[in-house]
Scaffold this motif. Sequence first.
Motif, PDB file in Angstrom:
ATOM      1  N   ASN A 281      -5.344  -5.813  -6.874  1.00  0.00           N
ATOM      2  CA  ASN A 281      -5.020  -4.952  -8.003  1.00  0.00           C
ATOM      3  C   ASN A 281      -5.414  -3.498  -7.746  1.00  0.00           C
ATOM      4  OD1 ASN A 281      -4.386  -3.845 -10.426  1.00  0.00           O
ATOM      5  ND2 ASN A 281      -5.841  -5.031 -11.643  1.00  0.00           N
ATOM      6  N   THR A 282      -4.432  -2.743  -7.292  1.00  0.00           N
ATOM      7  CA  THR A 282      -4.628  -1.301  -7.220  1.00  0.00           C
ATOM      8  C   THR A 282      -4.023  -0.636  -8.447  1.00  0.00           C
ATOM      9  OG1 THR A 282      -2.581  -1.058  -5.967  1.00  0.00           O
ATOM     10  CG2 THR A 282      -4.599  -1.303  -4.692  1.00  0.00           C
ATOM     11  N   GLY A 283      -3.376  -1.449  -9.301  1.00  0.00           N
ATOM     12  CA  GLY A 283      -2.758  -0.921 -10.505  1.00  0.00           C
ATOM     13  C   GLY A 283      -1.330  -0.486 -10.253  1.00  0.00           C
ATOM     14  N   TYR A 284      -0.396  -1.034 -11.028  1.00  0.00           N
ATOM     15  CA  TYR A 284       1.006  -0.708 -10.812  1.00  0.00           C
ATOM     16  C   TYR A 284       1.293   0.753 -11.106  1.00  0.00           C
ATOM     17  CZ  TYR A 284       2.413  -0.511 -15.767  1.00  0.00           C
ATOM     18  OH  TYR A 284       2.581  -0.152 -17.071  1.00  0.00           O
ATOM     19  N   GLU A 285       0.551   1.349 -12.032  1.00  0.00           N
ATOM     20  CA  GLU A 285       0.775   2.759 -12.347  1.00  0.00           C
ATOM     21  C   GLU A 285       0.353   3.659 -11.189  1.00  0.00           C
ATOM     22  OE1 GLU A 285       0.363   3.289 -17.063  1.00  0.00           O
ATOM     23  OE2 GLU A 285      -1.437   2.476 -16.098  1.00  0.00           O
ATOM     24  N   GLN A 286      -0.748   3.290 -10.526  1.00  0.00           N
ATOM     25  CA  GLN A 286      -1.172   4.064  -9.359  1.00  0.00           C
ATOM     26  C   GLN A 286      -0.169   3.906  -8.213  1.00  0.00           C
ATOM     27  OE1 GLN A 286      -3.021   2.161 -11.266  1.00  0.00           O
ATOM     28  NE2 GLN A 286      -5.159   2.843 -11.405  1.00  0.00           N
ATOM     29  N   GLU A 287       0.341   2.689  -8.027  1.00  0.00           N
ATOM     30  CA  GLU A 287       1.351   2.468  -6.995  1.00  0.00           C
ATOM     31  C   GLU A 287       2.611   3.277  -7.286  1.00  0.00           C
ATOM     32  OE1 GLU A 287       2.187  -1.617  -6.248  1.00  0.00           O
ATOM     33  OE2 GLU A 287       0.082  -2.184  -6.155  1.00  0.00           O
ATOM     34  N   LEU A 288       3.021   3.287  -8.536  1.00  0.00           N
ATOM     35  CA  LEU A 288       4.210   4.041  -8.913  1.00  0.00           C
ATOM     36  C   LEU A 288       3.983   5.539  -8.706  1.00  0.00           C
ATOM     37  CD1 LEU A 288       7.034   4.232 -10.096  1.00  0.00           C
ATOM     38  CD2 LEU A 288       6.020   4.167 -12.382  1.00  0.00           C
ATOM     39  N   ALA A 289       2.808   5.999  -9.062  1.00  0.00           N
ATOM     40  CA  ALA A 289       2.502   7.424  -8.875  1.00  0.00           C
ATOM     41  C   ALA A 289       2.580   7.803  -7.405  1.00  0.00           C
ATOM     42  CB  ALA A 289       1.121   7.740  -9.443  1.00  0.00           C
ATOM     43  N   SER A 290       2.080   6.925  -6.544  1.00  0.00           N
ATOM     44  CA  SER A 290       2.121   7.196  -5.106  1.00  0.00           C
ATOM     45  C   SER A 290       3.558   7.211  -4.585  1.00  0.00           C
ATOM     46  CB  SER A 290       1.299   6.133  -4.365  1.00  0.00           C
ATOM     47  OG  SER A 290       1.386   6.312  -2.968  1.00  0.00           O
ATOM     48  N   ILE A 291       4.361   6.218  -5.010  1.00  0.00           N
ATOM     49  CA  ILE A 291       5.771   6.159  -4.603  1.00  0.00           C
ATOM     50  C   ILE A 291       6.505   7.419  -5.046  1.00  0.00           C
ATOM     51  CG2 ILE A 291       7.969   4.980  -5.057  1.00  0.00           C
ATOM     52  CD1 ILE A 291       6.290   2.363  -5.249  1.00  0.00           C
ATOM     53  N   THR A 292       6.266   7.813  -6.297  1.00  0.00           N
ATOM     54  CA  THR A 292       6.947   8.984  -6.854  1.00  0.00           C
ATOM     55  C   THR A 292       6.545  10.257  -6.125  1.00  0.00           C
ATOM     56  OG1 THR A 292       6.981   7.884  -9.017  1.00  0.00           O
ATOM     57  CG2 THR A 292       7.387  10.261  -8.981  1.00  0.00           C
ATOM     58  N   LYS A 293       5.272  10.407  -5.841  1.00  0.00           N
ATOM     59  CA  LYS A 293       4.782  11.601  -5.150  1.00  0.00           C
ATOM     60  C   LYS A 293       5.411  11.733  -3.770  1.00  0.00           C
ATOM     61  CE  LYS A 293       0.506  13.893  -3.655  1.00  0.00           C
ATOM     62  NZ  LYS A 293      -0.979  13.797  -3.613  1.00  0.00           N
ATOM     63  N   LYS A 294       5.481  10.627  -3.033  1.00  0.00           N
ATOM     64  CA  LYS A 294       6.043  10.663  -1.680  1.00  0.00           C
ATOM     65  C   LYS A 294       7.538  10.968  -1.703  1.00  0.00           C
ATOM     66  CE  LYS A 294       2.664   7.483   0.359  1.00  0.00           C
ATOM     67  NZ  LYS A 294       2.458   6.119   0.935  1.00  0.00           N
ATOM     68  N   ALA A 295       8.268  10.334  -2.627  1.00  0.00           N
ATOM     69  CA  ALA A 295       9.723  10.540  -2.679  1.00  0.00           C
ATOM     70  C   ALA A 295      10.070  11.955  -3.115  1.00  0.00           C
ATOM     71  CB  ALA A 295      10.360   9.529  -3.616  1.00  0.00           C
TER      72      ALA A 295
END
Length: 793
Positions: A281-295
């Motif tokens: 559990n790294t948190g889906y919101e943190q994962e989404l934030a990382s994906i969004t930042k990179k893209a």
Amino acid sequence: MPFTYLKAQSNYQNKIWFKAPANSQIKDNPNGWVNDMEWLKAIPIGNGNLGAMVFGDVNQDRIQLNELSLWSGSQDDNDNPEASKYLSEIRSLLFQGKYKEATALTNKTQIAKGKGSGHGNGANVPFGCFQTLGDLRLNFGKSDSYKNYYRELDLINGITTTRFNQNGIDFTREVFASHPDKAIIIHLTANKSNSISFKLTLDRPERFTTAIEGNSLLMYGTLDNGKGGEGMKYKTYVTPQLNGGKLLKNGNQLQIENANSVTLIITAKTNYRQHYPDYINTGYEQELASITKKATAKKYIDLKKSHIKDFSGFMGRVDFNLASSANDLPTNELMAKNFLTKNEQAIYPLYFQFGRYLLLSSSRTGGLPANLQGIWANKIQTPWNGDYHTDINVQMNYWPAEVTNLSESHVPLIDLISSLSVPGKKTAATQYQMKGWALHPITNVWGYTSPGESASWGMHIGAGAWIAQHLWEHYAFTKDKAYLAKIYPLLKDASQFYLDWLVKDPKTGKLVSGPSPSPENSFKAPDGSTAQISMGPAHDQQVIFNLFGNTLQSSDILNIKDKAFINHLTDAKNNLAMSKIGSDGRLMEWAEEFKEAEPKHRHLSHLFALYPGNEITVYKTPELADAVKKSLEARGDGGVGWTFAWKIALWARLHDGDRALSILNNHLRPTGDVDTKYDSGGGTYYNMFDACPPFQIDGNFGVIAGMAEMLLQSHEDFIELLPAVPKAWKDGHIKGLVARGNFVIDLQWQNGKIVSGFIKNKTGGKCKIKYGDQILDFNVPAGKTLNFAQSFK
């Protein structure tokens, strides 16, 4: 060296295209949602996690969004601990011919505890439902006319493009779903500066909140868990990147004014994985934030390049063309013309590549498998919950994966099977007091393995054996022994369940399965009742035989030292009741010659052993193959979408390509029927989605698997070339089909005869190739391409 391909069809080869938008602004019901027929004119895109339907409308465009794990419902206990107490009594009644009493007792004691699938309407019960993520709406604030409209989907590059001229300005919009960047990308350009202005909103039919976060449009919410509480959470970002112009924020919408070009980057995620205890559990919101930042840190040109490299790397593995296939018609007009001529050869390779496109778009490594609608659904209550039906549908989704050179897309199904073995063990133990793992005709992302809420269809106990065939087939094509060692315990445990489940028929002494239906079909019992449940239906016997055989082959390949189990399994396999031919010459569907309640029934479950199984073949068991043919003749050539698909594959295995082509043309019939009307027959929608009806993607996948069988078969101990090529497909080529053993085949034929043929295998290997009456042996060097056609006379 490989052959020179036939001349390309035209600039429209491997492109679906239209001269008109999908008219998403039409509102025909009280809450303003677009009707299904407009949605079925939109173009699908997907990256295995995110999906979208692109409407391509000029003044008010719409991108309908999906996230493959977005399900209502939650994990639930549906196993019935009382069920096992009644099995012996039910079996005794069936053996005595008391079907009415056995059916009543089965329906009373062998169904799911709880609400099951909600009778196919599970959005608000624990079973849940795959749902739309929502809609991104682009309002350009115009009602002006336009000209030179063009809308296409490039199947190889995975990009949909819309072009038109409005007020003297040429506008272009490109949309694609990037797997490398885990995002949907929309790029808007014009040939005149400062010409792009629009408002941007997000919504869905229920359970959503929209807001502005930084420069991004945000939508989030929580679905119903089916138990009166909160279920899955989701979050979506749309982040604009502007060249020129300005970005304004207005409440819960964004406004773009006078831009030269705009790129919209859509990212989304759910907390689905966090419902499982082994999730890190790294948190889906943190994962989404990382994906969004990179893209969002990348330029459009770089996002596009990485997407094309990834997507075309898969799609370009196969090239299929028929010589008389020049085409300059929009896809909907091409389908309409083919309905009249039955020989528009451009449509067959196009439909074939479209099926591959859909599979790659909806099933990628690390994600969930394609469901009943792949990854595309526009409703809260999707038809039949958009779940995984294991009495034909999810299996059919993956029939083309290996042979059409998309083996990696098979992995999500294999992962799902592995995950289902855990709750399946509980179901086997609780429901039946047996070892191993069990599965019934429906499952979902929450690990549902219990029977359905009606035994007439929900007691399909053969589901585990049927779906386990895919575990073996992935090995049969790849020859990956490390993979086989990994999945062998799944095959063993599936077999172990059936070793416990099978019982001796007191009349024959043979092992039979039951109580169980032949999926969704009914018969007239000798006691006068209409029944579904019996002992030893042919389908169960065939899939169990197939599982036992695959498990034994695996144990031999892996040199498993488990003598007691292997001996037990071998004895059981040898003592299974086998397929029988009835007095009318047809393959029997049940252990006795019952009169069919519906002679033209859509299911063909008792023909599994011919396809996708290999226990019946035209060479090895000609009498049984002839009995299958008589069964198909009696069933007729009609059906729903996936029925057409199965019949195409079966006729191909019977080496009747002309009959297969006739059914393929029936399947390609343009249709506007979106209701669940089985008696109205299937067809193909405007955007080439399968019309079951309603839209159900298994037909798209099953049909191209059948088409592959027309050109290449490898289910025996040899590879057969052009075993069922139709007379109408006089000249053509196919590059990149895969035969079992990991052999990749390129073929070219003229006047129905092979003129060029090449074979390769990354690791090398020996194989037999059959063409016409000849069978020749070949030794294919590792990594080399071997010209074999010249060896045949």
